[in-house]
Structure formats: structure tokens, C-alpha cells
Design an enzyme around this catalytic site. Structure first.
Site: not given
Length: 295
Positions: A87, A94-96
Site C-alpha cells: 500500500n 501511502l494509499c490508505i
């Protein structure tokens, strides 16, 4: 400075102070400002304290940038340098979902999982640590890392171990890495109710004296001595109950070490007995005189 930026600045300053307060700080994060004059950019060290995690022991540098309309818009988070994780994009972003604006047509994430103004920096950081240990491989930012995580777990672990060892060179000089034990103790203190802390210092907490709803002292049945409503105390303590006119009723214990105050004055007792002795002697003389006359 606009009113919205001023609001964001005040809010961030308060949260920054809480997260850097030794008594309140979460051990998993080391936080500093990029520039002391700029509250909108934070440098963060992320540490995974779970000893069972493959990320344990690492000090992962990151940067957090906040918009001027925070908390109405989410901050940006980037690892510097990027880490190998499903992620995390190759540029460190950051992919969240918690950092995605709600209503974004580019994602199909439910609004309940996206950013909202009630989120705090602390809640974001905790979510990031959780994501490190439990990646979301259904929405990968690094496809290669996601494939290794799913199909080549041993290869993925070896790659992460290399990242952990490399990250140790970024530990600030003089900084002591926290342990899982210190994190547990810190969290226990936060969870401990204030009433329990006060109770430990309260003399009456373990006493046989209880309080009723109005705050008055109630004596239990076993506090009484053979029906005389007398509480026995050791070492000849004197029990005084002061019934004051005010609302505060106090119980006072007086330790009188001077025996003269508690003992009975023998001279005074003898003085009180003297009249009785004189009367007895007078009656004896009268009896002798009456007998003599009869003789």
C-alpha cells in the site's frame, strides 16, 4: 492569516503538543517539526513495536503535510524514502482510505472509511501502523509487493527485513528505541481511571467507615462495642466526634501521650472520699457513748 488557516494552526499545535508530551505520547511515533515556524509540516518516525511483526525494529521516516483547511481536508503522508509495502507507492505516498476525501469518484470506498473532520493526527498514525502489519492487498499501490506478499511470502519477508535494517541508520542520534513493554505500560497509564489513582491515596478507601449518598459517615455494625456505640481504638486513642453547625463533619483522633491527662488524680479522689470517712468516725463515737451510758 485567514480565519480557517488560523483555526487549523491552533488545532495542529494542540495535537502536536499532545503527541510530543512524554506523559501522553504514543511510543510508536517520534514527531518533530520540519521548521519550528511551520506547524503544517511534520517529520515522523514510525516504529512497529509488535515483536511478532516483520517490521519490528525499524525506524521508518515519513513526512506529514496538512492543508490550511485542516481538519476539513485530510493531510498527505509520505514515507521518505519509500518502503516495500503493497500500500505504498514507489514515491513513498501511502494509499490508505482514511486519507482519502469522501465522495471521491476515483475510488469506490464507502464514506465511513474515508476522511472526516473528526479524525485526528493520532488516529491517522495508528491506522498507518495497523496497515503496515495488515496490508490491504485488494487495493495495492505497489503491485509487485502485493504479489510477493500473496504468492512469495518468504521473499517478501526477506525484502522487508532489508528495509528494517536500512531504516535503522535513520534513528536520530541519542534517541532510544521504545520496546513493546514500554508501549504496554504507557497505554495502561492512559487507560487507568483517575478515580482509581485517587482511590489508592484515599485513607478511607480501605476503612470500615463508609459514606452515604449525602457524604455523611456511616458506622458499620461491627464498629460498635456491646451496644454502647463505642468504637474501640488501640493505644488508648481518644475518639471525639465534633457535631459542628456547618456541613463538614469531622472525626478527630487525638493521641495523648501524657498520662497525667488521661489518669485520675489520686489526691482529688481522696479529697472526695474524706467527708465519708469523717461521717463514719462520728457515728462510731456516738455508738461508744451510748454503750457507756447504759453501762
Amino acid at each position: 492569516m485567514s480565519s480557517r488557516k488560523s483555526t487549523a494552526s491552533s488545532l495542529l499545535l494542540r495535537q502536536y503538543r499532545e503527541l510530543t508530551d512524554p506523559k501522553k505520547a504514543i511510543p510508536s511515533f517520534h514527531i518533530e517539526l520540519e521548521d519550528d515556524s511551520n506547524i503544517f509540516t511534520w517529520n515522523i518516525g514510525v516504529m512497529v513495536l509488535n515483536e511478532d511483526s516483520i517490521y519490528h525494529g525499524g525506524f521508518f521516516k515519513a513526512q506529514m503535510r496538512f492543508p490550511e483547511d485542516f481538519p476539513f481536508s485530510p493531510p498527505q503522508f509520505r514515507f521518505t524514502p519509500a518502503i516495500y509495502h503493497p500500500n505504498v507507492y514507489r514515491d513513498g505516498r501511502l494509499c490508505i482510505s482514511i486519507l482519502h476525501q469522501s465522495g471521491d469518484p476515483m475510488t469506490d470506498e464507502p464514506d465511513a472509511e474515508t476522511w472526516s473532520p473528526v479524525q485526528t493526527v493520532e488516529s491517522v498514525l495508528i491506522s498507518i501502523v495497523s496497515l503496515l502489519e495488515d496490508p490491504n492487498i485488494n487495493s495495492p499501490a505497489n503491485v509487485d509487493a502485493a504479489v510477493d506478499y500473496r504468492k512469495n511470502p518468504e521473499q517478501y519477508k526477506q525484502r522487508v527485513k532489508m528495509e528494517v535494517e536500512r531504516s535503522k541508520q535513520d534513528i536520530p542520534k541519542g534517541f532510544i528505541m521504545p520496546t513493546s513493554e514500554s508501549a504496554y505500560i504507557s497505554q495502561s497509564k492512559l487507560d487507568e481511571p483517575e478515580s482509581n489513582k485517587d482511590m489508592a491515596d484515599n485513607f478511607w478507601y480501605d476503612s470500615d467507615l463508609d459514606d452515604d449518598e449525602n457524604g455523611s459517615v456511616i458506622l458499620q455494625d461491627d464498629d460498635y462495642d456491646d451496644g454502647n456505640n463505642h468504637i474501640p481504638f488501640e493505644d488508648d486513642d481518644v475518639y471525639n466526634y465534633n457535631d459542628n453547625d456547618d456541613d463538614d463533619e469531622r472525626i478527630e483522633f487525638e493521641d495523648d501521650d501524657d498520662d497525667d491527662d488521661d489518669s485520675i488524680d489520686n489526691d482529688s479522689v481522696m479529697d472526695r472520699k474524706q467527708p465519708h470517712k469523717a461521717e463514719d468516725e462520728s457515728e462510731d463515737v456516738e455508738d461508744v457513748e451510748r454503750v457507756s451510758k447504759k453501762i
